[in-house]
Design a protein around this motif. Structure first.
Motif, PDB file in Angstrom:
ATOM      1  N   LYS A  50      -0.661  32.236  55.787  1.00  0.00           N
ATOM      2  CA  LYS A  50      -1.609  32.285  54.666  1.00  0.00           C
ATOM      3  C   LYS A  50      -1.239  31.300  53.564  1.00  0.00           C
ATOM      4  N   ARG A  51       0.070  31.095  53.403  1.00  0.00           N
ATOM      5  CA  ARG A  51       0.517  30.154  52.366  1.00  0.00           C
ATOM      6  C   ARG A  51       0.042  28.729  52.668  1.00  0.00           C
ATOM      7  N   VAL A  69      -0.298  33.885  42.321  1.00  0.00           N
ATOM      8  CA  VAL A  69      -0.117  34.507  43.633  1.00  0.00           C
ATOM      9  C   VAL A  69       0.471  33.510  44.623  1.00  0.00           C
ATOM     10  N   TYR A  70       0.028  32.271  44.509  1.00  0.00           N
ATOM     11  CA  TYR A  70       0.547  31.243  45.414  1.00  0.00           C
ATOM     12  C   TYR A  70       1.818  30.592  44.865  1.00  0.00           C
ATOM     13  N   GLU A  71       2.301  31.141  43.765  1.00  0.00           N
ATOM     14  CA  GLU A  71       3.552  30.676  43.140  1.00  0.00           C
ATOM     15  C   GLU A  71       3.543  29.185  42.827  1.00  0.00           C
ATOM     16  N   ILE A  96       2.267  35.887  56.278  1.00  0.00           N
ATOM     17  CA  ILE A  96       2.455  35.356  54.919  1.00  0.00           C
ATOM     18  C   ILE A  96       2.623  33.838  54.959  1.00  0.00           C
ATOM     19  N   MET A 148      -4.784  33.215  40.788  1.00  0.00           N
ATOM     20  CA  MET A 148      -4.624  32.582  42.094  1.00  0.00           C
ATOM     21  C   MET A 148      -3.375  31.697  42.116  1.00  0.00           C
ATOM     22  N   VAL A 181      -8.062  33.398  58.888  1.00  0.00           N
ATOM     23  CA  VAL A 181      -7.472  33.691  57.567  1.00  0.00           C
ATOM     24  C   VAL A 181      -6.894  35.097  57.484  1.00  0.00           C
ATOM     25  N   GLY A 182      -7.044  35.878  58.548  1.00  0.00           N
ATOM     26  CA  GLY A 182      -6.433  37.208  58.560  1.00  0.00           C
ATOM     27  C   GLY A 182      -7.354  38.311  58.092  1.00  0.00           C
TER      28      GLY A 182
END
Lengths: 558, 240
Positions: B75-76, B103-105, B72, B100, B50-51
């Motif tokens: 993660k998306r 952020v994830y649009e 990015i 949340m 997950v980074g």
């Protein structure tokens, strides 16, 4: 951009506890008085300092007028403001960028590093206004009302004030970003906190030293002399940080010239911020992620080592006393808040003796006269009562347990024994404060040994009483819900109540001493009476503490 | 969906190898159970996926995106549920979910629909307007879970997702995982509850001292030199 604004909104909400406040206004109305009290304390405390600072600025302005550069008042306040922002900013930035709890939430989200960094930066910047506004607004008003430069001045000054933390914070951020990229200071986080706090202590002692050295007479005159003789230094600082000069000129110059400087200042700010975001995008996550690693030695212990570490039985109170000390000393924020003040305050209070030796010599010689020895002894007792109780140990001893309080509820040790261990811990720490102050008093006042012994006994009895009372405060209203240890001690109103309690006790002690002197009692009787009163009150409060603890430990829920 | 190649991670300048040359391929439509004793390297692997941690060596491709080169996009594609529910305590549940989703649009309509759906499903409607700090561990776990699933990610990465959940929520989550994979998506989760792994997972990987010591379907694991229940297999493998 939408993501960034959304992130910023949440960050500001969390940082300033907007939802929590709203929740409190609607659902926890009983605790509404707490923020009001905090706000009032800030106004009262901050107001007097700001008034003194404004007076100094007024003098700087007067010098500026004589030198035909009235804008010097703005330069001085901008330099002071930006330096303050820089000093406070470094610790703020390290903790917000690298140690905040939301890192594990934000990193896995599809956000670019610069978005997270930029958002944290703006949050810190808004936090800094609390320090910056009282430093800048007075000079803007002094200049504006003195020179009357017109409406554009007031309009531009709003922007200059709002943007003034940008440059120092960017310098601090770049420094921190590079530092964190090069060294993994997360592993030495505790050490960093210790170094940071010691730096703060050193800074405050230095400031105190120079403040005490300020000669008698009109402080305004002193400032005027200082500014006139150091004008070259002010100008030099201005040259090294041209944005300070441009910011000032954008306010002090009128017409187009003022607006050109204003535009120049804004462009510098934007470029500097853009550079920070660019740099952040390159290196922020690298430093952050290398710091996420938690190391452990994974060294296998031999059965003998295990036996050695666990051998020996001790009474429950001793075991709890040891636990208190271990947790206290291994959590730097507790250790520093508990110990630094106690060691620093006696030095600060007795600083005039060291900085202004000759002037103080007469006063000290007078105090050393036999007819004043009782006053000196009682005064030393009062000093010890104050210095040894300016710690947050007893009044936060249950709060510091936080969620681990459930262990205290579960273990088979009676609450009265548990608070007894906490009291012993508090007393052992107060004893350090008593020893430091007693040593200083012995050196400065040269009290005879017998008097020192009396001061010691009275100091121990008095501190015992105060520690019991402080524990009672924490038993009544412990703050068990916190996310990091800092909240348990620094955002705990019990510390405020504890100081109030100490002040009231000192007032009572002084009143009682004067009363006893007036009655014509001999000093020995006064010591005995004070000791007996402290002893009896301690016994009574101890009984109250034990009763309250029994109830509270049953009632408190995690 | 997940392709891990030669992944290594060590702590204390190489003294402790948390993950040692791990190779793993999880296909779309699969529920993959990641098992291992405490300290075996499960969470370290997940954190690298997950980074949250940088690998020392190797690569991780999520949905064909290299999570080092194109973080990015990677993660998306992920919905991540950590082992301990870390949430903003001073936000309300609803504010957190709204954050949340933004952020994830997630589109406003979809956001409304999905938030209501999950709140209803996890029985959080009454608590949604309260501060998260007033939530129980299980409720926090459910709000984190909801936040991670709002954007309908192709890959769910969950570290011990059942811990703290009540039986009903746990059952619901297992159903959700199945449905998600039936739609061609992937679930990668770690667990200590072997019965869950046995019943739910299409494939299982067992990691021990940083190395992947077994991988395959339950049948494949049984056909090797080990036999019996997953518990027996697990105990035998990790005792060696």
């Amino acid at each position: 951009m939408k993501q960034f604004i959304n992130l910023l909104k949440i960050s500001l909400n969390v940082n300033f506890g907007i939802s929590a406040l709203r929740y409190r206004f609607t659902k926890e109305r009983k605790r509404l008085w707490e923020p009001v009290l905090i706000f009032l304390s800030i106004i009262v405390g901050g107001g007097s300092i700001t008034a003194f600072y404004t007076m100094i600025l007024q003098n700087v302005y007067m010098v500026g007028l004589v030198l035909n550069s009235p804008e010097i008042v703005i330069i001085v306040s901008l330099i002071i403001g930006q330096f303050t922002v820089f000093v406070f900013g470094i610790m703020y930035i390290i903790s917000a960028f690298y140690f905040s709890n939301d890192i594990n939430i934000l990193v896995p989200l599809p956000l670019k590093p610069y978005q997270v960094l930029g958002c944290k930066f703006i949050t810190i910047m808004i936090n800094e206004y609390l320090i910056l506004l009282p430093l800048l607004v007075p000079s803007i008003i002094i200049y504006g009302t003195g020179i009357k430069p017109g409406i554009a001045y007031w309009f531009k000054s709003v922007f200059i004030i709002l943007l003034s933390p940008v440059i120092p914070l960017i310098i601090a951020s770049v420094f921190v970003l590079i530092l964190m990229r090069l060294v993994n200071i997360r592993k030495s986080k505790d050490l960093l906190i210790v170094i940071g706090t010691l730096f703060g202590v050193l800074l405050s002692l230095t400031v105190n030293y120079y403040t005490q050295k300020m000669p008698d007479g009109d402080p305004g005159q002193f400032v005027q002399n200082l500014v006139s003789s150091r004008i070259d230094i002010i100008e030099m600082i201005g040259e090294k940080f041209p944005h300070v000069i441009w910011s000032t000129y954008s306010l002090s110059k009128t017409g187009l010239e003022g607006f050109i400087y204003f535009g120049l200042t804004i462009i510098v700010f934007i470029l500097a911020f853009a550079f920070l975001l660019w740099l952040g995008n390159q290196i922020f996550y690298r430093g952050l992620l290398s710091g996420q690693e938690v190391s452990s030695r994974k060294k296998r212990l031999s059965p003998e080592q295990i036996n050695r570490k666990t051998q020996g039985a001790s009474s429950p109170v001793t075991a709890l006393f040891r636990r208190e000390w271990k947790l206290f000393i291994r959590t730097p924020i507790y250790a520093l808040n508990g110990l630094a003040g106690m060691i620093m305050v006696p030095f600060i209070l007795l600083m005039p003796v060291f900085t202004r030796g000759e002037e103080m010599q007469d006063a000290i010689s007078l105090i050393r006269q036999p007819q004043f020895i009782a006053h000196a002894t009682l005064g030393s007792f009062g000093l010890i009562l104050f210095t040894a109780s300016v710690n947050i140990v007893a009044c936060t001893s249950i709060s510091r347990e936080g969620q681990t309080f459930c262990i205290s509820k579960m273990i088979l040790v009676a609450p009265k024994h548990q608070v007894a261990a906490k009291l012993l811990h508090g007393m052992s720490i107060s004893a350090i404060g008593i020893a430091v102050t007693l040593a200083l008093v012995a050196i400065v006042l040269q009290l005879p040994l017998l008097r020192l012994l009396i001061v010691l006994i009275l100091g121990l009895l008095g501190n015992l009483l105060l520690n019991i009372l402080n524990l009672i405060i924490d038993v009544i209203r412990p703050k068990l819900e916190w996310n990091n240890p800092q909240e348990a001690v620094k955002q705990n109103l019990n510390g405020f109540f504890s100081i109030l309690l100490t002040m009231v006790s000192l007032g009572c002690l002084a009143g009682l001493s004067v009363f006893l002197f007036d009655m014509g009692l001999s000093e020995w009787w006064i010591y005995i009476i004070l000791g007996v009163i402290a002893g009896i009150l301690s016994l009574l409060s101890l009984k109250v503490l034990f009763t309250l603890a029994e109830k509270a430990y049953k009632k408190l829920e995690i | 969906m997940v392709k891990i190649t030669n992944l290594s991670k060590s702590y204390n300048r190489g003294a402790v190898k948390a993950v040692d040359n791990l190779n793993l391929h999880v296909k779309p439509g699969e529920i993959f159970g990641f098992l291992g004793p405490n300290g075996a390297g499960k969470t370290t692997t997940i954190k690298m996926m997950v980074g949250l941690l940088n690998p020392d060596q190797g690569s991780i491709f999520i949905n064909d995106y290299d999570n080092q080169r194109d973080p990015i996009a990677a993660k998306r594609s992920i919905g991540y549920v950590p082992d301990s529910p870390e949430v903003y305590d001073r936000l309300t549940g609803l504010e957190y979910l709204d954050f949340m989703a933004n952020v994830y649009e997630v589109s406003p309509d979809e956001k409304k629909k999905r938030i209501s759906y999950f709140l209803e499903m996890f029985d959080l409607v009454d608590a949604a307007n309260d501060l998260i700090k007033s939530y129980s561990h299980g409720m926090k776990q459910k709000i984190v879970l909801t936040g991670a699933l709002l954007h309908n990610p192709a890959l769910w990465i969950m570290d011990e997702p059942m811990v703290g959940l009540d039986p009903r929520s746990s059952h619901l989550l297992k159903e959700l995982m199945r449905e998600h994979c039936d739609r061609g998506n992937t679930v990668f989760f770690s667990t200590h509850i072997l019965e869950v792994a046995e019943r739910l997972c299409d494939r299982i990987g067992i990691i021990h001292k940083g190395k992947l010591i077994a991988i395959g379907t339950l049948e494949e694991l049984r056909h090797g030199e080990h036999a019996g229940t997953l518990e027996n297999i697990f105990l035998e493998l990790t005792e060696q």
